[in-house]
Design a protein around this motif. Structure first.
Motif, PDB file in Angstrom:
ATOM      1  N   PHE A 241      15.414   8.637  33.417  1.00  0.00           N
ATOM      2  CA  PHE A 241      15.206   9.569  32.305  1.00  0.00           C
ATOM      3  C   PHE A 241      15.024   9.259  31.438  1.00  0.00           C
ATOM      4  CE2 PHE A 241      18.275  11.828  33.057  1.00  0.00           C
ATOM      5  CZ  PHE A 241      19.348  12.194  32.140  1.00  0.00           C
ATOM      6  N   VAL A 242      13.950   9.638  30.894  1.00  0.00           N
ATOM      7  CA  VAL A 242      14.642   9.023  28.926  1.00  0.00           C
ATOM      8  C   VAL A 242      14.316  10.327  28.261  1.00  0.00           C
ATOM      9  CG1 VAL A 242      12.927   7.554  26.981  1.00  0.00           C
ATOM     10  CG2 VAL A 242      12.709   6.893  29.370  1.00  0.00           C
ATOM     11  N   VAL A 243      15.436  10.085  27.769  1.00  0.00           N
ATOM     12  CA  VAL A 243      15.350  11.065  26.029  1.00  0.00           C
ATOM     13  C   VAL A 243      14.549  10.805  25.351  1.00  0.00           C
ATOM     14  CG1 VAL A 243      16.993  11.919  24.442  1.00  0.00           C
ATOM     15  CG2 VAL A 243      17.951  11.464  26.765  1.00  0.00           C
ATOM     16  N   LYS A 244      14.010  12.302  25.518  1.00  0.00           N
ATOM     17  CA  LYS A 244      12.073  12.436  23.927  1.00  0.00           C
ATOM     18  C   LYS A 244      13.199  12.929  22.881  1.00  0.00           C
ATOM     19  CE  LYS A 244       9.018   9.946  25.110  1.00  0.00           C
ATOM     20  NZ  LYS A 244       9.073   8.798  25.001  1.00  0.00           N
ATOM     21  N   LYS A 245      13.368  13.417  22.779  1.00  0.00           N
ATOM     22  CA  LYS A 245      13.956  15.061  21.885  1.00  0.00           C
ATOM     23  C   LYS A 245      14.906  16.067  21.916  1.00  0.00           C
ATOM     24  CE  LYS A 245       9.809  16.001  19.129  1.00  0.00           C
ATOM     25  NZ  LYS A 245       9.283  17.595  19.516  1.00  0.00           N
ATOM     26  N   ILE A 246      15.760  15.744  21.024  1.00  0.00           N
ATOM     27  CA  ILE A 246      16.975  16.658  20.918  1.00  0.00           C
ATOM     28  C   ILE A 246      17.422  17.243  20.231  1.00  0.00           C
ATOM     29  CG2 ILE A 246      19.989  16.650  20.955  1.00  0.00           C
ATOM     30  CD1 ILE A 246      19.535  12.903  21.135  1.00  0.00           C
TER      31      ILE A 246
END
Length: 435
Positions: A241-246
């Motif tokens: 997966f890709v982390v888009k927002k935190i």
């Protein structure tokens, strides 16, 4: 990335509570103005919201606070003392709480004008807590008395979490291992062990993975446990997966580690377009596994069946309905059919047996496909309305939410159909787009 592609991941390495969850979701981008607007629809008073920033071990996080008129601090965030609710943790305090039953809170929510998805999620979270308390105290569900969770601040926490989740367009949620402390904590009934009995019951019922740490005191509040149980749709993270927002939500208690809840929006390999269908196009109707429960009855009244369907939906069923069938000895009857996720199957089966004359049911797993969907705001001359936008093979379809249609119809003094058409027209040219 469309909203239906979003996977929310809650990393609970410092436990979880209601206010930490709301703070993390606000930090992710849930709109504070929407949160305040929706909370204003609740028939509760005597509080104000404070949204600020706090540093935990040098890490900046969103600090969500519900300040009561007779108290200077919201209880849950201190993340320590508490049984059903959350006040200053570690020491016992005899703050006054208005005790409400599960039935009281259910009626209060039902009579509010909350958006339908928000209402359903809030009711589901409260039911998770109520079922745990009913088991711990051996009493009927409707008679369960909430103490701190029945207080204003915890009601606001739960509804606020549902509002933020809806505003972010989240429908898929994964939850990490829940980290918990050791020792004992105080509640309305006296000193109890950590995890609190209701929290432990939710851990067992919903198979929430837990790790006991060396931290002294409570790290998982009942509200936090209920949120984790009610929101979780995925049992594991995708392989890639890709982390888009935190987003970071701050707790109040100080531990050796940063007392924060991290919330992340993840984009899977498939949804990011790295893999697609055989035609080279991303699949735009995500699949999920669900359970179907069915039972045939010929001696159950229409009132009973109608009430049962209402209770099933309130308890977390994805769908429920009745269909006429012919039964043995040529008797007309009805088939009650329920669609639900696996974690709700047992509780919904028990509800069917409790509320109907059924003495047996069928259950089987099915795969279902759902269209990509997102919620947008449509501005009308009579106020803002929520519209569900579904997509399929490049086509977009606009469906105004019933609660918004009803509200606009009353305000404008026009028919429901006319209000529906006005909202639909307002949504089509001016839909909100993702950043």
């Amino acid at each position: 990335m469309s909203k239906s592609d979003k996977l929310l991941y809650l990393e609970c390495y410092s436990g979880i509570s209601g206010d930490m969850t709301v703070g993390a979701l606000l930090d992710l981008g849930a709109r504070e103005e929407i949160l305040r607007r929706e909370l204003a629809k609740l028939p509760v008073a005597g509080y104000e919201l404070k949204v600020g920033r706090a540093k935990k071990c040098g890490i900046d996080a969103c600090d969500f606070d519900v300040i009561l008129q007779d108290e200077s601090s919201h209880g849950e965030h201190t993340h320590g003392h508490h049984h059903h609710g959350e006040h200053t943790h570690g020491d016992f305090h005899t703050h006054h709480h208005e005790h409400r039953t599960y039935g009281d809170i259910s009626r209060m929510l039902q009579e509010s004008c909350l958006e339908e998805p928000v209402l359903e999620m809030a009711k589901r979270i409260f039911r998770v807590v109520a079922e745990a308390e009913a088991k711990v105290h051996r009493m009927p569900l409707e008679e369960v008395h909430f103490h701190e969770v029945g207080a204003v601040d915890s009601i606001v926490d739960i509804v606020a979490a549902a509002v933020c989740l809806h505003d972010l367009g989240i429908s898929r949620v994964a939850v990490s291992v829940l980290h918990e402390g050791t020792g004992t904590t105080w509640c309305q009934h006296g000193r109890i062990p950590v995890p609190a009995p209701a929290v432990l019951e939710m851990m067992a019922r919903y198979e929430l993975p837990v790790k006991i740490t060396e931290n002294e005191g409570e790290m998982i509040t009942p509200t936090g446990a209920a949120i984790a149980a009610a929101l979780r749709t995925e049992v594991a993270l995708p392989e890639q997966f890709v982390v888009k927002k935190i987003g970071m939500g701050a707790g109040k208690k100080e531990f050796a580690q940063a007392n924060i809840l991290r919330a992340m929006i993840l984009e899977t390999k498939e949804s990011s377009g790295q893999e697609g269908s055989k035609e080279g196009r991303k699949e735009d109707t995500p699949k999920e596994s669900v359970w179907v429960l069915e039972t045939n009855v010929d001696d159950c009244t229409g009132e009973q069946l109608g009430y049962t369907i209402e209770q099933l939906m309130n308890a977390g069923a994805l769908d429920a309905g009745c269909f006429p069938v012919g039964m043995k000895k040529n008797r007309p009857g009805y088939m009650l059919q329920v669609i639900c996720r696996e974690d709700m199957r047992e509780s919904l089966e028990n509800l069917i047996f409790k509320e109907t004359t059924s003495i047996g049911l069928r259950r089987y797993q099915e795969s279902r496909r759902v269209l990509e969907r997102e919620f947008v705001d449509a501005d009308t001359p009579w106020g803002t309305a929520k519209v569900k936008v579904c997509s399929h093979h490049g086509e977009r379809y606009y469906y105004p939410e019933y609660s918004s249609v009803k509200e606009i119809s009353k305000k404008a003094g026009i028919s429901l159909k006319a209000a529906y058409d006005e909202i639909q027209k307002a949504a089509e040219p001016g839909e909100r787009t993702e950043e």
